[in-house]
Design an enzyme around this catalytic site. Structure first.
Site, PDB file in Angstrom:
ATOM      1  CG  ASN A 162      -0.189  -0.051   2.509  1.00 18.64           C
ATOM      2  OD1 ASN A 162       0.543   0.870   2.828  1.00 18.64           O
ATOM      3  ND2 ASN A 162      -0.347  -1.146   3.254  1.00 18.64           N
ATOM      4  CG  ASP A 207      -5.840  -6.259  14.322  1.00 22.82           C
ATOM      5  OD1 ASP A 207      -4.964  -5.606  14.942  1.00 22.82           O
ATOM      6  OD2 ASP A 207      -6.845  -5.728  13.816  1.00 22.82           O
ATOM      7  CB  ILE A 208       0.173  -6.403  14.839  1.00 22.38           C
ATOM      8  CG1 ILE A 208       0.595  -7.216  13.608  1.00 22.38           C
ATOM      9  CG2 ILE A 208       1.321  -6.221  15.802  1.00 22.38           C
ATOM     10  CD1 ILE A 208       1.609  -6.527  12.709  1.00 22.38           C
ATOM     11  CE  LYS A 255     -10.679   0.792  12.453  1.00 20.85           C
ATOM     12  NZ  LYS A 255     -10.029   1.317  11.239  1.00 20.85           N
TER      13      LYS A 255
HETATM   14  O1  C5P Z   1      -8.609  -2.297  11.504  1.00 20.36           O
HETATM   15  P1  C5P Z   1      -7.687  -1.288  10.900  1.00 20.36           P
HETATM   16  O2  C5P Z   1      -6.679  -1.898   9.958  1.00 20.36           O
HETATM   17  O3  C5P Z   1      -8.349  -0.083  10.324  1.00 20.36           O
HETATM   18  O4  C5P Z   1      -6.857  -0.743  12.162  1.00 20.36           O
HETATM   19  C1  C5P Z   1      -5.825   0.143  12.030  1.00 20.36           C
HETATM   20  C2  C5P Z   1      -4.918   0.018  13.218  1.00 20.36           C
HETATM   21  O5  C5P Z   1      -4.625  -1.343  13.476  1.00 20.36           O
HETATM   22  C3  C5P Z   1      -3.575   0.665  12.982  1.00 20.36           C
HETATM   23  O6  C5P Z   1      -3.102   1.128  14.231  1.00 20.36           O
HETATM   24  C4  C5P Z   1      -2.736  -0.481  12.443  1.00 20.36           C
HETATM   25  O7  C5P Z   1      -1.356  -0.276  12.679  1.00 20.36           O
HETATM   26  C5  C5P Z   1      -3.260  -1.654  13.238  1.00 20.36           C
HETATM   27  N1  C5P Z   1      -3.221  -2.947  12.550  1.00 20.36           N
HETATM   28  C6  C5P Z   1      -2.363  -3.937  12.982  1.00 20.36           C
HETATM   29  N2  C5P Z   1      -2.360  -5.151  12.370  1.00 20.36           N
HETATM   30  C7  C5P Z   1      -3.202  -5.403  11.330  1.00 20.36           C
HETATM   31  C8  C5P Z   1      -4.075  -4.399  10.881  1.00 20.36           C
HETATM   32  C9  C5P Z   1      -4.061  -3.182  11.498  1.00 20.36           C
HETATM   33  O8  C5P Z   1      -1.591  -3.702  13.921  1.00 20.36           O
HETATM   34  N3  C5P Z   1      -3.165  -6.582  10.751  1.00 20.36           N
END
Ligand code: C5P
Length: 410
Positions: free
Chosen positions: A210, A306-307, A337
């Site tokens: 991205n 999702d980290i 969120k």
């Molecule tokens: O759910 P979304 O992707 O919109 O959330 C954004 C937040 O979650 C950001 O802080 C991003 O760094 C974190 N994130 C993450 N791991 C993922 C997806 C998003 O840490 N796989």
């Protein structure tokens, strides 16, 4: 590397004999790696010419609020936004009085009013003027507002008198200016930051990614390090220099970022997820380059971990900060969120045409349980420092360890 490296310093010069020392100061600031723009009052130009400062700063000097050519090149609001810090050196008794009144009748006074950057003054005046109750009241009023006063020093004056009123030497001003950034707000804290995009391979030569530049995350890591934290920055593939005093771990994929974070997070006080992690990865990455045989090609994607949510689910866990880039209904989506991922704070920013990704500036809406703060449009470095200040405040409120706010703004 000095904490002035790459900083944008707006140097204001007012009309006093010490203006000649501001020329040397400009040179020293640039040697320290800072970018310098100079704004002079009309009186200052009676002592030193704008040409001197133009030669030393490498940029035309700003002198006039009503100059259409200068405004077209870099308008005063743009200049006020450009600054990471504003230093007025020398600062006359008159300029201090004008600042107290909030006057905006010349360019420099207007810039001081219009900038959110921290403001430092290096007073220089006759000892009687400095000791006068009017000047004393003015400096107290300015200090109360969070303006930093650097000096003056005591010694022999150009006017022949001896006493307090000499402008500090450039060396001391540089040190004082660096302290504006080194706030100590996160001293003794361990902070882990993720930044940049991730790359999800399709085959050995192709990937899905991205447009994240990593700038926001790198600025956050730099601001946290300057605030005294020990910082680990886990970065996806970006073309950015590692900020000073930051330990950087380079990763490519979301899975690698996840593993690096899980390794770094135990014992951390704060986790800040600014990375634009790919939500999906390609299932069954091809071992060899895929040949263009068919008219269509199907890729099957699998959800990445999702980290941020995983860190938030740990026990014990650090203070967890997420980012939410949204194209619509910013606050509503960000609040959802915040709750769903169990975060302590979320920084929401609008993205879309020319906003958010790959840009120099941004704006942020900070949300937490029972609170909200808007950080209006500014350079990412400024937003990062403001965000770090809010994190330190919230962290202090939660752990009962209140960090004294040394300065007006970060
Ligand atoms: O759910 P979304 O992707 O919109 O959330 C954004 C937040 O979650 C950001 O802080 C991003 O760094 C974190 N994130 C993450 N791991 C993922 C997806 C998003 O840490 N796989």
């Amino acid at each position: 590397m000095s904490s002035l490296a790459r900083k944008h310093i707006l140097l204001g010069v007012t009309g006093g004999i010490a203006a000649y020392k501001a020329a040397e100061l400009t040179r020293r600031l640039r040697q320290a790696g800072a970018e310098v723009r100079v704004a002079m009052t009309a009186a200052a130009q009676g002592f030193v010419t704008p040409l001197t400062f133009q030669a030393l700063s490498g940029h035309p000097v700003h002198t006039d609020l009503m100059d259409p050519a200068a405004e077209a090149a870099m308008g005063h609001i743009e200049l006020a936004r450009w600054a990471d810090a504003v230093l007025v050196a020398p600062c006359t008794a008159d300029f201090m009085a004008r600042l107290v009144q909030g006057e905006a009748d010349d360019l420099l006074a207007t810039l001081c009013l219009a900038s959110r950057a921290p403001l430092a003054l290096a007073p220089a005046m006759n000892p009687q003027m400095w000791a006068h109750p009017a000047t004393r009241a003015n400096r107290e009023a300015l200090a109360e507002r969070g303006v930093t006063l650097l000096g003056p020093a005591a010694g022999e004056m150009a006017c022949g008198e001896t006493g307090e009123g000499r402008m500090l030497e450039p060396e001391a001003l540089l040190a004082g200016l660096a302290e504006l950034f080194e706030t100590g707000r996160l001293a003794g804290r361990r902070v882990v930051v993720t930044a940049g995009p991730t790359r999800e391979p399709i085959d050995p030569v192709r990937y899905i990614s991205n447009r994240s530049s990593g700038r926001m995350g790198f600025a956050v890591a730099e601001a946290a390090a300057e605030a005294g934290a020990e910082v680990v920055l886990i970065a996806g593939p970006v073309a950015l220099e590692t900020p000073a005093r930051v330990t950087r771990v380079d990763v490519e994929t979301a899975a690698q970022m996840h593993a690096a974070v899980m390794k770094a997070v135990p014992g951390a006080d704060v986790f800040i997820a600014t990375a634009a992690v790919a939500d999906y990865r390609v299932e069954g990455v091809a071992a060899q380059k895929i040949k263009k045989t068919g008219e269509t090609l199907e890729l099957r994607l699998t959800r990445n971990p999702d980290i941020l949510a995983d860190v938030a689910a740990r026990e014990p866990r650090p203070f967890v900060v997420g980012f939410a880039a949204e194209t619509e209904r910013l606050i509503e989506h960000a609040r959802e969120k915040l709750d769903r991922k169990g975060l302590d704070l979320i920084a929401a920013n609008p993205v879309g045409e020319g906003q958010g990704f790959d840009t120099e500036d941004n704006c942020l809406e900070l949300l937490w349980a029972g609170g909200q703060r808007s950080l209006p449009r500014a350079r990412k470095s400024r937003l990062a420092r403001e965000l770090v200040a809010v994190i330190a405040e919230r962290l202090g409120a939660e752990t009962g360890k209140v960090i004294p706010l040394k300065h007006r703004t970060p």
